[in-house]
Write a protein that holds these residues in place. Structure first.
Motif, PDB file in Angstrom:
ATOM      1  N   ALA A  40      27.456  46.150  42.134  1.00 34.41           N
ATOM      2  CA  ALA A  40      28.002  47.173  43.013  1.00 34.41           C
ATOM      3  C   ALA A  40      26.893  48.140  43.390  1.00 34.41           C
ATOM      4  N   ALA A  41      27.072  48.818  44.492  1.00 37.01           N
ATOM      5  CA  ALA A  41      26.072  49.766  44.973  1.00 37.01           C
ATOM      6  C   ALA A  41      25.786  50.811  43.902  1.00 37.01           C
ATOM      7  N   GLY A  42      24.517  50.981  43.589  1.00 40.83           N
ATOM      8  CA  GLY A  42      24.119  51.992  42.625  1.00 40.83           C
ATOM      9  C   GLY A  42      24.309  51.610  41.171  1.00 40.83           C
ATOM     10  N   LYS A  43      24.718  50.368  40.924  1.00 39.45           N
ATOM     11  CA  LYS A  43      24.960  49.927  39.557  1.00 39.45           C
ATOM     12  C   LYS A  43      24.113  48.706  39.223  1.00 39.45           C
ATOM     13  N   GLN A  81      37.864  31.917  42.535  1.00 39.60           N
ATOM     14  CA  GLN A  81      39.074  32.381  43.211  1.00 39.60           C
ATOM     15  C   GLN A  81      39.398  33.775  42.686  1.00 39.60           C
ATOM     16  N   MET A  82      39.442  34.728  43.583  1.00 40.77           N
ATOM     17  CA  MET A  82      39.673  36.111  43.193  1.00 40.77           C
ATOM     18  C   MET A  82      40.984  36.590  43.807  1.00 40.77           C
ATOM     19  N   ASN A  83      41.933  36.913  42.947  1.00 42.16           N
ATOM     20  CA  ASN A  83      43.244  37.396  43.384  1.00 42.16           C
ATOM     21  C   ASN A  83      43.437  38.840  42.953  1.00 42.16           C
ATOM     22  N   ASN A  84      44.396  39.487  43.596  1.00 43.84           N
ATOM     23  CA  ASN A  84      44.704  40.888  43.265  1.00 43.84           C
ATOM     24  C   ASN A  84      43.429  41.729  43.231  1.00 43.84           C
ATOM     25  N   LEU A  85      42.629  41.596  44.272  1.00 44.98           N
ATOM     26  CA  LEU A  85      41.375  42.322  44.328  1.00 44.98           C
ATOM     27  C   LEU A  85      41.595  43.824  44.418  1.00 44.98           C
ATOM     28  N   LYS A  86      40.681  44.557  43.803  1.00 42.46           N
ATOM     29  CA  LYS A  86      40.760  46.013  43.757  1.00 42.46           C
ATOM     30  C   LYS A  86      39.498  46.600  44.372  1.00 42.46           C
ATOM     31  N   PRO A  87      39.552  47.836  44.828  1.00 41.80           N
ATOM     32  CA  PRO A  87      38.348  48.450  45.413  1.00 41.80           C
ATOM     33  C   PRO A  87      37.149  48.409  44.472  1.00 41.80           C
ATOM     34  N   GLU A  88      37.388  48.488  43.175  1.00 43.38           N
ATOM     35  CA  GLU A  88      36.286  48.456  42.216  1.00 43.38           C
ATOM     36  C   GLU A  88      35.652  47.078  42.094  1.00 43.38           C
ATOM     37  N   ASP A  89      36.230  46.069  42.723  1.00 39.53           N
ATOM     38  CA  ASP A  89      35.619  44.741  42.771  1.00 39.53           C
ATOM     39  C   ASP A  89      34.583  44.644  43.888  1.00 39.53           C
ATOM     40  N   THR A  90      34.501  45.664  44.720  1.00 37.93           N
ATOM     41  CA  THR A  90      33.527  45.667  45.806  1.00 37.93           C
ATOM     42  C   THR A  90      32.112  45.579  45.255  1.00 37.93           C
ATOM     43  N   ALA A  91      31.385  44.556  45.705  1.00 42.13           N
ATOM     44  CA  ALA A  91      30.035  44.310  45.185  1.00 42.13           C
ATOM     45  C   ALA A  91      29.419  43.135  45.929  1.00 42.13           C
ATOM     46  N   MET A  92      28.140  42.953  45.701  1.00 45.01           N
ATOM     47  CA  MET A  92      27.483  41.716  46.099  1.00 45.01           C
ATOM     48  C   MET A  92      27.667  40.739  44.954  1.00 45.01           C
ATOM     49  N   TYR A  93      28.169  39.564  45.271  1.00 39.93           N
ATOM     50  CA  TYR A  93      28.424  38.556  44.258  1.00 39.93           C
ATOM     51  C   TYR A  93      27.338  37.479  44.314  1.00 39.93           C
ATOM     52  N   TYR A  94      26.802  37.162  43.144  1.00 42.39           N
ATOM     53  CA  TYR A  94      25.724  36.197  43.043  1.00 42.39           C
ATOM     54  C   TYR A  94      26.135  35.012  42.193  1.00 42.39           C
ATOM     55  N   CYS A  95      25.759  33.852  42.661  1.00 46.95           N
ATOM     56  CA  CYS A  95      25.916  32.636  41.887  1.00 46.95           C
ATOM     57  C   CYS A  95      24.624  32.401  41.112  1.00 46.95           C
ATOM     58  N   ALA A  96      24.762  31.813  39.933  1.00 42.79           N
ATOM     59  CA  ALA A  96      23.585  31.519  39.124  1.00 42.79           C
ATOM     60  C   ALA A  96      23.715  30.155  38.480  1.00 42.79           C
ATOM     61  N   GLY A 111      23.368  35.928  47.381  1.00 41.91           N
ATOM     62  CA  GLY A 111      24.527  36.797  47.249  1.00 41.91           C
ATOM     63  C   GLY A 111      25.447  36.758  48.458  1.00 41.91           C
ATOM     64  N   THR A 112      26.689  37.101  48.211  1.00 40.43           N
ATOM     65  CA  THR A 112      27.678  37.217  49.281  1.00 40.43           C
ATOM     66  C   THR A 112      28.488  38.487  49.020  1.00 40.43           C
ATOM     67  N   GLN A 113      28.676  39.273  50.062  1.00 35.07           N
ATOM     68  CA  GLN A 113      29.302  40.583  49.917  1.00 35.07           C
ATOM     69  C   GLN A 113      30.820  40.474  49.881  1.00 35.07           C
ATOM     70  N   VAL A 114      31.402  41.166  48.937  1.00 33.48           N
ATOM     71  CA  VAL A 114      32.851  41.298  48.852  1.00 33.48           C
ATOM     72  C   VAL A 114      33.187  42.777  48.956  1.00 33.48           C
TER      73      VAL A 114
END
Length: 118
Positions: A40-43, A81-96, A111-114
């Protein structure tokens, strides 16, 4: 050389769903782990979920019960698969991609932005 490419990010409203995909090349998902992380931004980057070569899965507490990781060994592709997403899930998601069955993540995608709106 192993490479991973994510796709499937986007913007949704609170409570919405998204499915992320990650295709790994020069990789054997039957021998090595795949995982999802986010920043997440700043984290700092944090681990979200892993799927072992065996197919066993693990999740961070925040993802447990809402996110589901899966893979297609034939395609060397992992999904989140991401269900019941919340604002705190907002982040760049990276696969590894890992170098052993249960982890050892060494190769990262771009990365892909959510984004989850309240």
């Amino acid at each position: 050389q192993v490479q991973v490419v994510e796709s499937g990010g986007g913007s949704v409203q609170n409570g919405g769903s998204l499915r992320l995909s990650c295709a790994a090349s020069q990789f054997d998902a039957t021998r090595n782990a795949l995982g999802w992380f986010r920043r997440a931004a700043g984290k700092q980057r944090e681990w979200v979920s892993s799927i072992y070569c065996s197919g066993d899965t693990t999740y961070t507490t925040a993802a447990e019960g809402r996110f589901t990781i899966s893979k297609d060994n034939a395609k060397n592709t992992v999904y989140l698969q991401m269900n019941n997403l919340k604002p705190e899930d907002t982040a760049m998601y990276y696969c590894a991609a890992g170098v052993w069955c249960t982890g050892g993540f060494r190769v990262w995608g771009q990365g892909t932005q959510v984004t989850v709106f309240p």
